[in-house]
Enzyme design. Structure first.
Site, PDB file in Angstrom:
ATOM      1  N   ASP A 340       1.104  -1.356  -0.205  1.00 38.79           N
ATOM      2  CA  ASP A 340       0.382  -0.206  -0.060  1.00 38.79           C
ATOM      3  C   ASP A 340       1.056   1.300   0.071  1.00 38.79           C
ATOM      4  OD1 ASP A 340      -2.687   1.605   0.034  1.00 38.79           O
ATOM      5  OD2 ASP A 340      -1.605   2.005   2.421  1.00 38.79           O
ATOM      6  N   ASP A 642      -2.262  -0.902   5.894  1.00 37.03           N
ATOM      7  CA  ASP A 642      -2.066  -0.052   7.471  1.00 37.03           C
ATOM      8  C   ASP A 642      -3.904   0.660   7.840  1.00 37.03           C
ATOM      9  OD1 ASP A 642      -2.660   2.002   5.383  1.00 37.03           O
ATOM     10  OD2 ASP A 642      -1.549   3.405   6.874  1.00 37.03           O
ATOM     11  N   ASP A 646      -7.242  -2.902   3.711  1.00 38.75           N
ATOM     12  CA  ASP A 646      -5.452  -3.546   3.172  1.00 38.75           C
ATOM     13  C   ASP A 646      -6.154  -5.411   4.081  1.00 38.75           C
ATOM     14  OD1 ASP A 646      -4.504  -1.209   1.917  1.00 38.75           O
ATOM     15  OD2 ASP A 646      -3.909  -1.224   4.451  1.00 38.75           O
TER      16      ASP A 646
END
Length: 903
Positions: A340, A642, A646
């Site tokens: 990410d 985070d 995700d």
């Protein structure tokens, strides 16, 4: 009635997504109104739809989880041996064998992680209560009591309790990073949208679990519970089955191969001994059991657990917290890291990197919200410093005064902002420029409105009255006819400003404009019409969520180690590509969007997943599909993140990696590893440690398997030659569990090879025991067993009693294991190098081994339990001489077979 209504709602939703509907049509579909549902209707719908909660997957009871750890081929052999010894009345053997099996199962049970915690974490993200309109009255109800058609009122700080179609919006800004990954708050509206929109672009929807940053709104509930976007993530996670790590899969295959070989050996030995040697059935059965116990590496699971646990402790000291033990070695096998962007590769803190004025352009140093950095002109545009530049001073004062955020330093010394990240970045820029907001008297203001895309204030200072404004560049450029220069206002050069916006957008920066004008006196009531004339453009602040400096070096190290890094983000395509270039990610000049992925078949997606390294505007489903596509093509995939968005991909990945500081609890619970420092560079250190651990595991297996084979061959040779049983089952178990496990500690502390991060990831489909490993097992097994057999024969002819001979053989076999452990330190070079002096583990286990052998040989209780006898010291010397000879032969073999191994 309720079923018909639900069918109608579902059909409407499938025909056209809710964000494309006018709010009036949404009310009509749900048979509701801005006055809300009646209390009776709400109760009826609650009975039909169920509570606004997320379902949790049922978990196995603890006792059943414990029993599953006995489901192993090698454990079956031990349990069968325990039953036979019990029937024969050898109770000491029975209890020792059962004890080994139970200890192994208990270790596995302790290590097992409860993956259902991640789903409970999502459940906790739902709002506990909500303010609703029912029967025209505002009331507060429990969040689980919300139903489709309810009207919900939103205020700053509220956690949104369900998915809503907004119909009344007043400057509403929502923090959606947990779902979309975008670092900025999203300004919401109530207008219907046209065309297909990604999750982050559905501006008239508010999603369950996200948070209201500022403003107010009202919306009608369009989905509750498992039907919300948060519910879809919950559902994805509950249907992801945890796959075994590459090492565990290989160990399973090895265990089945060992099981088959042992059965063949036992059957052949039983037939030979019973038919050809006429050995009594009881003695033959004990011999066969001894063979099974000798050949089964029952200590291997415990030894693997010990080595992995040591790896966990080492990684924890490097800020990588391992939640699932097998993850340690899987890290070393990673071939892809899907990361990410926001908060993982970047700071998740908007930072102004450039300022554009009418006659000059400036670069700004410093990252994060710390007000430290310089504002330097891009030569030769300005000979003045920022502190001396009147236009820069006016620009900095404007963005500082026309601002509703604050910067603060907490007790730990970290800088943070109170307010939106964009305004916070402007506040930090003003602080870097030395602006001190003193003596300013604000008279009136227009708060930021997503409809107008600007905010403005009117006030006065030092006898000068003014109107200041900040906002979207396209809006302010349309309102301003002039631009501020050192010599005063000049006609606006629109082409200059458009070119500057385009230039910095290509660098991944987005812009905020500032403008001002003098007025005779401060306006008591600022109005939008007051901004329609005489506004003078001051400049542009170009900002971004900057890359983490340490992430750049970490990505380079990973790519040198053959690990490909891919960025999967909810941000815009141009921003993602620009950040990718700064990070050094390969193929950053091209990217795919979530819209592209949605229209790909699984086959097309698999090819795209390998071809592209940048993926933008992605949803949780896109991330999950990408991870699955890469895994299906044989890659060992790590996924970092985070946010809640995700979590499904983290759970699906071979290694899910969560951020420890900024990561949500849901993400941490779904992950296999947590970065305590939120530092991407920690991943590279963890990969190095994972490769070291795997190398040491292979060395350990290469150490254990030949010694187990040697014990089995010694028994086979004895039966074939008609000799006495050389070792009893409990003596063999002592060797496998006490001495082998102890010696394996020495290999666990071996340092990483010099080229560990310069070689490609290992082939996880390759067997643990390759051709050379099988040769080494047979060669060393024969070497040790033949040496022990010759020693046994030498002792027998001298008339020693069986217990004494077995004790000498036990000491010799243990010594042979010790010297062979030294052989296993390296497959390429001489084992007794300087590294052996640095490995404190080897000297520790050597001392423990001597103590354990002294106990079993000289302690009367141990003599009784294990059938041993005290030995004169010269037999320790004899055992050492035999071991030294074995060490020399194996070192010679390593040199002769070097070309084979490298080929």
């Amino acid at each position: 009635m309720n079923n018909d209504r639900k069918t109608l709602q579902n059909a409407a939703a499938k025909a056209r997504p809710w964000y494309q509907h006018q709010s009036e049509d949404v009310f009509a579909e749900f048979q509701s109104s801005p006055q809300g549902l009646s209390t009776d209707e709400a109760q009826a719908r609650l009975a039909a739809h169920g509570p606004n909660t997320l379902p949790l997957k049922k978990t196995q009871p603890a006792w059943l989880k414990f029993l599953t750890h006995f489901n192993d081929m090698l454990i079956y052999i031990l349990l069968a041996a325990a039953v036979i010894t019990a029937l024969m009345g050898h109770w000491v053997d029975t209890f020792v064998i059962l004890g080994v099996a139970v200890i192994n199962a208990f270790i596995g049970f302790i290590q097992e992680s409860n993956a259902e915690k991640s789903l409970k974490g999502i459940q906790n993200m739902l709002s506990n209560d909500a303010v609703v309109m029912r029967s025209g009255e505002i009331m507060r109800v429990q969040g689980e009591a919300l139903v489709p058609g309810d009207v919900v009122m939103l205020r700053p700080g509220d956690r949104i309790p369900a998915d809503l179609r907004l119909f009344e919006v007043h400057n509403l800004r929502v923090e959606e990073a947990i779902l979309t990954g975008e670092s900025t708050v999203v300004a919401k509206s109530s207008d219907a949208l046209e065309g297909e929109k990604a999750l982050g672009d559905r501006l008239n929807l508010a999603f369950s679990g996200t948070t209201v940053s500022s403003g107010t709104a009202a919306g009608v509930v369009i989905a509750t519970g498992r039907d919300t976007e948060l519910g879809h993530i919950n559902d994805m996670m509950s249907h992801i089955e945890t796959a075994k790590t590459p090492l565990l899969q290989q160990i399973d295959k090895l265990g089945k191969a060992i099981f088959a070989v042992i059965l063949l050996m036992m059957a052949g030995l039983f037939i030979f001994g019973y038919l050809l040697r006429d050995i009594p059935l009881a003695s033959l059965a004990l011999s066969v059991i001894s063979l099974a116990v000798a050949a089964v590496p029952e200590g291997l699971p415990a030894i693997i657990s010990i080595i992995l646990s040591l790896g966990v402790q080492s990684m924890a000291r490097k800020q990588a917290i391992i939640r699932k033990l097998p993850t340690v070695e899987t890290l070393g096998a990673m071939s892809m890291i899907c990361s990410d962007k926001t908060g993982t590769l970047t700071m998740n803190e908007m930072t102004v990197k450039a300022v554009v004025l009418a006659e000059s352009q400036w670069r700004v140093s410093g990252d994060s919200y710390e007000p430290a950095g310089e504002i330097l002109a891009e030569a030769p545009h300005s000979a003045l410093s920022a502190a001396q530049h009147p236009v820069m001073a006016r620009f900095l004062a404007t963005i500082d005064i026309c601002n509703e955020s604050q910067i603060q330093q907490d007790a730990a010394g970290r800088w943070r902002i109170v307010g939106g990240p964009t305004e916070g970045a402007l506040k930090v820029l003003a602080a870097k420029g030395g602006v001190a907001a003193q003596g300013q008297q604000l008279v009136s203001k227009l708060p930021f409105d997503s409809l107008y895309k600007y905010m403005a204030v009117s006030g006065e200072a030092d006898g000068e009255a003014w109107v200041l404004m900040t906002g979207a560049p396209d809006v302010l450029l349309s309102l301003c006819a002039h631009q501020q220069t050192l010599s005063g206002p000049e006609p606006l050069d629109r082409a200059y400003w458009d070119a500057a916006i385009t230039r910095y957008a290509s660098e991944g920066l987005r812009t905020v404009a500032a403008a001002w004008k003098r007025v005779p006196k401060a306006l008591a009531s600022l109005d939008h019409n007051d901004l329609r004339q005489d506004m003078v453009l001051l400049g542009l602040a170009c900002m971004m969520d900057p890359p983490r400096p340490e992430a750049v070096a970490a990505i380079d190290e990973c790519q040198q180690a053959g690990i490909r890094v891919k960025m999967i983000t909810g941000d815009h395509q141009e921003t993602a590509m620009a950040i990718g270039k700064m990070l050094g990610i390969s193929n950053s000049d091209k990217a795919l969007t979530g819209h592209d992925l949605e229209h790909m078949s699984d086959g097309e997606l698999s090819e795209a997943a390998r071809q592209y390294d940048i993926f933008a505007r992605t949803s949780p489903e896109h991330k999950l599909r990408l991870v699955r596509a890469l895994a299906a093509s044989g890659e060992v995939v790590g996924m970092t993140g985070d946010g809640v968005n995700d979590a499904p991909a983290l759970k699906q990945a071979s290694v899910g990696i969560a951020m420890g500081i900024k990561g949500t609890e849901v993400t941490k619970e779904a992950a296999d590893m947590i970065l305590a420092d939120d530092n991407f560079a920690t991943i590279a250190a963890a990969v190095k440690e994972g490769r070291r651990v795997y190398d040491n595991l292979i060395k350990t297996i290469l150490f254990i398997m030949p010694t187990c084979l040697a014990q089995g061959l010694l028994i086979i040779i004895a039966i074939l030659m008609g000799n006495l049983l050389p070792l009893t089952p409990v003596q063999i178990l002592w060797m496998n569990m006490a001495t082998s496990a102890t010696l394996s500690f020495g290999l666990a502390f071996e340092a990483a090879e010099a080229n560990v991060m310069r070689r490609p990831p290992r082939d996880v489909s390759a067997p643990v025991m390759d051709g050379y490993a099988i040769w080494r097992m047979v060669f060393v097994g024969l070497l040790i067993s033949v040496s022990a057999f010759l020693l046994e024969a030498w002792l027998q002819v001298r008339g020693y009693e069986p217990e004494f001979i077995r004790t000498v053989l036990l000491q010799t076999m243990v010594t042979a294991q010790w010297v062979y452990m030294l052989n296993c330190r390296s497959n390429d070079s001489f084992s007794l190098d300087r590294g052996v002096l640095k490995n404190r583990g080897i000297w520790l286990v050597s001392g423990v081994l001597v103590a354990l052998q002294a106990l079993i040989i000289y302690l009367p209780l141990m003599n009784t339990l294990f059938g041993t006898r005290p030995l004169p010291f010269k037999y320790w010397l004899i055992a050492f001489i035999v071991g030294a000879a074995i060490f020399a032969v194996v070192e010679t073999e390593k040199q002769l077979t070097r070309r084979w191994r490298r080929g």
